[in-house]
Design a protein around this motif. Structure first.
Motif, short mmCIF file in Angstrom:
data_model
loop_
_atom_site.label_atom_id
_atom_site.label_comp_id
_atom_site.label_asym_id
_atom_site.label_seq_id
_atom_site.Cartn_x
_atom_site.Cartn_y
_atom_site.Cartn_z
N ALA A 221 9.65 20.73 42.57
CA ALA A 221 11.04 21.17 42.49
C ALA A 221 11.96 19.97 42.63
CB ALA A 221 11.34 22.21 43.57
N ASP A 222 12.97 19.90 41.76
CA ASP A 222 13.95 18.82 41.75
C ASP A 222 15.29 19.43 42.13
OD1 ASP A 222 15.84 16.88 41.08
OD2 ASP A 222 14.74 16.18 39.33
N ILE A 223 15.81 19.02 43.31
CA ILE A 223 17.06 19.59 43.83
C ILE A 223 18.09 18.47 43.97
CG2 ILE A 223 18.13 20.91 45.68
CD1 ILE A 223 15.30 21.91 46.42
N LYS A 224 19.12 18.52 43.14
CA LYS A 224 20.18 17.49 43.18
C LYS A 224 21.12 17.79 44.34
CE LYS A 224 21.36 15.81 39.29
NZ LYS A 224 20.78 14.45 39.45
N MET A 225 21.47 16.74 45.09
CA MET A 225 22.19 16.93 46.34
C MET A 225 23.64 16.46 46.26
SD MET A 225 19.86 18.34 48.08
CE MET A 225 20.76 18.41 49.63
N GLY A 226 24.52 17.25 46.92
CA GLY A 226 25.91 16.87 47.09
C GLY A 226 26.86 17.56 46.11
N ARG A 227 28.01 17.97 46.60
CA ARG A 227 29.06 18.50 45.72
C ARG A 227 29.62 17.40 44.84
NH1 ARG A 227 32.19 22.99 47.07
NH2 ARG A 227 34.08 21.76 46.75
N LYS A 228 29.74 16.21 45.43
CA LYS A 228 30.28 15.07 44.69
C LYS A 228 29.10 14.30 44.09
CE LYS A 228 33.72 12.79 46.50
NZ LYS A 228 34.51 11.85 47.35
N THR A 229 29.01 14.28 42.76
CA THR A 229 27.88 13.63 42.09
C THR A 229 28.29 12.38 41.32
OG1 THR A 229 28.17 15.10 40.20
CG2 THR A 229 26.58 15.78 41.89
N TYR A 230 29.45 11.83 41.65
CA TYR A 230 29.96 10.64 40.97
C TYR A 230 30.33 9.59 42.02
CZ TYR A 230 34.19 13.18 42.25
OH TYR A 230 35.14 13.88 42.94
N ASP A 231 30.35 8.34 41.59
CA ASP A 231 30.75 7.25 42.47
C ASP A 231 32.26 7.32 42.73
OD1 ASP A 231 28.15 6.17 42.42
OD2 ASP A 231 28.59 5.23 40.48
N ALA B 12 24.38 12.01 43.38
CA ALA B 12 23.54 12.55 42.30
C ALA B 12 22.06 12.24 42.51
CB ALA B 12 24.00 12.02 40.94
N ALA B 13 21.66 11.97 43.75
CA ALA B 13 20.24 11.79 44.05
C ALA B 13 19.60 13.16 44.25
CB ALA B 13 20.06 10.94 45.30
N SER B 14 18.29 13.22 44.14
CA SER B 14 17.57 14.48 44.26
C SER B 14 16.54 14.44 45.37
CB SER B 14 16.85 14.82 42.95
OG SER B 14 17.74 15.20 41.93
N ILE B 15 16.34 15.60 45.98
CA ILE B 15 15.17 15.82 46.83
C ILE B 15 14.08 16.39 45.93
CG2 ILE B 15 14.22 17.26 48.66
CD1 ILE B 15 16.84 17.01 50.15
N PHE B 16 12.94 15.72 45.92
CA PHE B 16 11.84 16.13 45.06
C PHE B 16 10.71 16.66 45.93
CE2 PHE B 16 8.35 14.96 41.92
CZ PHE B 16 8.70 15.93 41.00
N LEU B 17 10.37 17.92 45.72
CA LEU B 17 9.34 18.59 46.51
C LEU B 17 8.06 18.73 45.67
CD1 LEU B 17 11.50 21.57 47.85
CD2 LEU B 17 11.25 19.30 48.86
N ILE B 18 6.92 18.46 46.29
CA ILE B 18 5.63 18.56 45.60
C ILE B 18 4.62 19.18 46.54
CG2 ILE B 18 3.87 17.28 44.30
CD1 ILE B 18 5.88 14.89 44.35
N ARG B 19 3.81 20.10 46.02
CA ARG B 19 2.73 20.65 46.83
C ARG B 19 1.61 21.17 45.94
NH1 ARG B 19 3.18 26.53 46.99
NH2 ARG B 19 1.43 26.49 48.46
N GLU B 20 0.39 21.03 46.44
CA GLU B 20 -0.75 21.67 45.81
C GLU B 20 -0.76 23.13 46.25
OE1 GLU B 20 -3.90 17.93 45.56
OE2 GLU B 20 -3.98 19.30 47.27
N MET B 21 -0.90 24.03 45.30
CA MET B 21 -0.79 25.47 45.59
C MET B 21 -2.14 26.02 46.07
SD MET B 21 1.62 26.58 42.36
CE MET B 21 1.84 28.26 42.93
#
Length: 339
Positions: free
Chosen positions: A180-190, A290-299
């Motif tokens: 899962a790719d979750i982009k963080m923050g209301r403000k996504t610009y410099d 505009a950075a993302s939290i990237f989640l990974i798991r073996e199911m």
């Protein structure tokens, strides 16, 4: 004596420079570069001139210095020498094609490449942003938050193309796998972005959607289930309820053919998000937009799990607390605690 952390390089060499015996130091540096591809030149503050001289002498066709980072740490002057590796024996394979906007507004296709040894090549999509991302990895990998970054191996030139070389976070995982790719923050610009871009990005914050809370799911896969980017954009983003039902509950399915939540996996990611929040609340050396939290798991029960930060192309170094990221992180943690 200060030390320099280079844990994001698997192999490196360090040369201590104490005098003007430049020929000897350059010879040592070249041998080190042949062996490891990365060398750190280090000297006392009084030897700064000698360090810079050796660094400059490494500029040659065989060992091109594509970037240096200088700084004083206590009584030690450190210079990082980052060298482009022109070729290797890796069997790189295309895993994703990118549609890249160049500075002239034209489309250019780039490939993300992967190797059997567990590395990725991410194309330099935009020279300025790529340089910012390199600086982000160099700066943050040495700090507490570095545990949440993919390993950064440097910049590589291959077949005339320039790439960032990164750890492949999915390498070695046994399927089925959930990401899962979750982009963080209301403000996504410099903060220094043009007003047109600020206005354009502000329109992406839609009332009633997760973007209003400070995060948004941009893509997810869980075994045979996929929620692709264009599926989400077609909805103008997900509502909080859709994020919970179509996102998190699918991501945390215990197996591909079961709807039961893997509570151990959920507990793991809740603890990781809490730890990340603690690190960021103390200040981590800048802000990420505009950075993302990237989640990974073996199911599967006791499968491997990872939580990483990706996309550092809008990193700004500094001492400010990243309130924009933390706002979204607080909202995201609420959803994890509720399912």
């Amino acid at each position: 004596k200060a030390t320099v952390s280079v844990l994001y390089w698997p192999m490196y060499s360090k040369i201590i420079i104490r005098n003007n015996n430049y020929v000897n130091y350059v010879a040592k540096a070249k041998k080190a570069l042949d062996d490891t591809g990365v060398v750190i030149l280090e000297g006392r503050r009084d030897d700064a001139e000698h360090v810079v001289r050796v660094c400059n002498m490494l500029e040659c066709p065989e060992y091109k210095v594509v970037g240096t980072q200088t700084g004083c740490v206590g009584k030690t002057w450190c210079i990082w020498v980052h060298v482009v590796v022109q070729s290797d024996d890796e069997n790189w394979q295309t895993i994703e094609k990118l549609n890249v906007k160049t500075s002239k507004g034209t489309d250019k296709h780039g490939d993300i490449l992967a190797s059997p040894s567990g590395r990725l090549l991410k194309p330099y999509q935009h020279a300025k942003r790529a340089a910012v991302e390199v600086n982000g990895f160099r700066t943050l990998s040495c700090r507490k938050i570095g545990d949440y970054l993919p390993r950064f191996y440097g910049v590589r030139v291959m077949d005339g193309e320039t790439y960032l070389e990164l750890e492949d976070l999915t390498h070695g995982l046994e399927g089925p796998v959930a990401t899962a790719d979750i982009k963080m923050g209301r403000k996504t610009y410099d903060d220094h972005a043009p007003e047109e871009k600020k206005a354009r990005e502000a329109k992406k914050i839609i009332p009633g959607k997760c973007s209003e809370l400070g995060f948004k799911l941009v893509g997810m896969k869980a075994g045979s289930y996929a929620l692709k980017h264009y599926d989400i954009t077609a909805k103008n983003g997900l509502t909080p309820e859709e994020f919970k039902e179509l996102g998190l509950k699918k991501f945390f399915k215990q197996t591909d053919d079961s709807d039961e939540i893997d509570r151990e996996a959920l507990k793991y990611f809740i603890s990781k998000l809490a730890d990340l929040n603690d690190i960021m609340s103390e200040g981590y050396g800048g802000v990420l937009r505009a950075a993302s939290i990237f989640l990974i798991r073996e199911m599967r029960p006791n499968g491997r799990m990872l939580l990483k930060l990706i996309d550092l192309a809008h990193f700004t170094p500094g001492n400010d607390i990243d309130a924009n990221f933390l706002e979204g992180l607080a909202a995201l943690r609420t959803f994890f605690n509720e399912i």
